[in-house]
Design a protein around this motif. Sequence first.
Motif, PDB file in Angstrom:
ATOM      1  N   SER A  83      10.448   0.199  -5.682  1.00  0.00           N
ATOM      2  CA  SER A  83      10.798   1.116  -4.666  1.00  0.00           C
ATOM      3  C   SER A  83      11.503   2.430  -5.264  1.00  0.00           C
ATOM      4  O   SER A  83      11.629   3.380  -3.953  1.00  0.00           O
ATOM      5  CB  SER A  83      11.620   0.555  -4.108  1.00  0.00           C
ATOM      6  OG  SER A  83      12.824  -0.372  -4.479  1.00  0.00           O
ATOM      7  N   LYS A 118       0.964  -1.114  -0.500  1.00  0.00           N
ATOM      8  CA  LYS A 118       0.225  -0.200  -0.201  1.00  0.00           C
ATOM      9  C   LYS A 118       0.664   1.475  -0.132  1.00  0.00           C
ATOM     10  O   LYS A 118       0.244   2.045  -0.860  1.00  0.00           O
ATOM     11  CB  LYS A 118      -1.088   0.336   1.653  1.00  0.00           C
ATOM     12  CG  LYS A 118      -0.391   0.162   2.581  1.00  0.00           C
ATOM     13  CD  LYS A 118      -0.883   0.038   3.948  1.00  0.00           C
ATOM     14  CE  LYS A 118      -0.449   0.249   4.993  1.00  0.00           C
ATOM     15  NZ  LYS A 118      -1.413   0.543   6.056  1.00  0.00           N
ATOM     16  N   ASN A 119       1.925   1.209   0.737  1.00  0.00           N
ATOM     17  CA  ASN A 119       2.852   2.309   0.528  1.00  0.00           C
ATOM     18  C   ASN A 119       4.225   2.616  -0.455  1.00  0.00           C
ATOM     19  O   ASN A 119       4.455   3.026  -0.674  1.00  0.00           O
ATOM     20  CB  ASN A 119       2.975   2.367   1.906  1.00  0.00           C
ATOM     21  CG  ASN A 119       2.632   2.188   2.852  1.00  0.00           C
ATOM     22  OD1 ASN A 119       1.372   3.544   3.013  1.00  0.00           O
ATOM     23  ND2 ASN A 119       3.097   2.124   4.121  1.00  0.00           N
ATOM     24  N   HIS A 120       3.806   1.786  -1.140  1.00  0.00           N
ATOM     25  CA  HIS A 120       4.200   1.716  -2.834  1.00  0.00           C
ATOM     26  C   HIS A 120       4.323   1.818  -4.176  1.00  0.00           C
ATOM     27  O   HIS A 120       2.913   1.584  -4.083  1.00  0.00           O
ATOM     28  CB  HIS A 120       5.628   0.344  -3.014  1.00  0.00           C
ATOM     29  CG  HIS A 120       6.307  -0.105  -1.665  1.00  0.00           C
ATOM     30  ND1 HIS A 120       6.454  -0.282   0.082  1.00  0.00           N
ATOM     31  CD2 HIS A 120       7.396   0.437  -1.724  1.00  0.00           C
ATOM     32  CE1 HIS A 120       7.606  -0.738   0.794  1.00  0.00           C
ATOM     33  NE2 HIS A 120       7.650   0.259  -0.352  1.00  0.00           N
ATOM     34  N   PHE A 121       4.528   2.724  -4.700  1.00  0.00           N
ATOM     35  CA  PHE A 121       4.208   1.893  -6.188  1.00  0.00           C
ATOM     36  C   PHE A 121       5.194  -0.139  -6.857  1.00  0.00           C
ATOM     37  O   PHE A 121       5.740  -0.103  -6.293  1.00  0.00           O
ATOM     38  CB  PHE A 121       5.282   2.629  -7.525  1.00  0.00           C
ATOM     39  CG  PHE A 121       4.433   4.372  -7.462  1.00  0.00           C
ATOM     40  CD1 PHE A 121       3.884   4.169  -7.674  1.00  0.00           C
ATOM     41  CD2 PHE A 121       5.331   4.981  -6.221  1.00  0.00           C
ATOM     42  CE1 PHE A 121       3.282   6.272  -7.901  1.00  0.00           C
ATOM     43  CE2 PHE A 121       5.118   6.351  -6.503  1.00  0.00           C
ATOM     44  CZ  PHE A 121       4.335   6.996  -6.682  1.00  0.00           C
TER      45      PHE A 121
END
Lengths: 240, 240
Positions: free
Chosen positions: B211, B111-114
């Motif tokens: 990342s 959820k916190n990454h592309f």
Amino acid sequence: MAYNELYQYSVVSALMEGLGDFGLPYKDLVSHGDHGLGTFRRMDGEMIALDGQVYQMKADGSIIKVDTTGGSDIAPFAQLTRFQASATADVEFKDKQGFSDALSKLLPKTKNHFVAFRVDGLFKVVAVRTAGGQFCRHENIRELHKRQTTYEFTNVRGSIIGFRSPDFLQGVGVAGDHLHFISDERDRGGHVLEVTTLEGSPVKLSAAVQSKVHLEFPEDEDYKEVNLKVDADRIRIVEG
Amino acid sequence: MAYNELYQYSVVSALMEGLGDFGLPYKDLVSHGDHGLGTFRRMDGEMIALDGQVYQMKADGSIIKVDTTGGSDIAPFAQLTRFQASATADVEFKDKQGFSDALSKLLPKTKNHFVAFRVDGLFKVVAVRTAGGQFCRHENIRELHKRQTTYEFTNVRGSIIGFRSPDFLQGVGVAGDHLHFISDERDRGGHVLEVTTLEGSPVKLSAAVQSKVHLEFPEDEDYKEVNLKVDADRIRIVEG
């Protein structure tokens, strides 16, 4: 790295949630630039990088030259660039807002860009804070900053290093201008809360837009699981 | 560029404000990857890049192979990577939510990454829209999308190319999953509104976390002056 490309490790909102246990080793970080700011493991002090040297400015007032050849320290958050000024001016200002006005005059129409800047000279007053480090894992930065140390330096020669970040990227960077200071003697410094120049004694402002930004997101479990809400008010209070 | 580093030109919120006159030439863009999506001058159609080829999928249903060796076309917004799957799975799903669930199962805690992904196979239904291009300079994307063309393809073989972007970066990218589709025959495609696979006939999902993200901000006057507010609801309606 080319000049004036901003490298950023992690995002400010992760720092707000207290994620201070992991980060990029300083020996790797310095390959991305010679001009920047950030923090250390468990938010132990404020980082400033200038002229190819990285300093850790601690809450007890001490300043440590960081070993960037093989040391074990890490940056949970950092912004670095290989700085080359595209514009310079001799400026005077009464406060941080006056500084921001001077920067906006030097590089107009930069609200949607990152800007790197540097200020060198003799300052009438520089008020700083230095974070004292987390007492426990994941200690929220609001708690942490209740224990911050503040110092006020008068008639001090030194350098301010900082970045302007766009409002719409609040939470990625610190929206607006974010300034760290270190004295010429490298014996005093911190995160700038307020700054004033002497009347009739301008300081040198240099700046450059950073239109290419390289963001690196941590791959640690803590980062993967944290809820990153953008809390603009809190970031403004803590980092503004 | 190394594998799985995301390159992005401009931000989605600038597109929302109708900034479609300037952009990066496609001949420069393709140096940043072989897998991606975006748009064209004045939002004339939807872009998909796969297997080293870029296609313009237009509102009249036509699909044009983009000249990336020296053509004059530009991307006001694009996301590209040099894709190498880190995980693959055979999956079935009933709708876009089902697709997102399958991706979250394949690459949990993203959820916190592309994330870059690709889906290949035979689809029961793919519903798409294609933007018809701005009628006037700076036409707001909400107006533009009142004229979008929608198509529904059934029992179609093809590929979906897309990216997952973190919620806290809504406005930089499109928060959540953003999918473009093109048929194997390269004769049908667009921005995916809905998608369903055939029961008992899985498609191949491949994905990889990105990342490292390289953001390039436009230096045009229009970009410098626009007010970029993050309008999450509007982005969800138009690009979700």
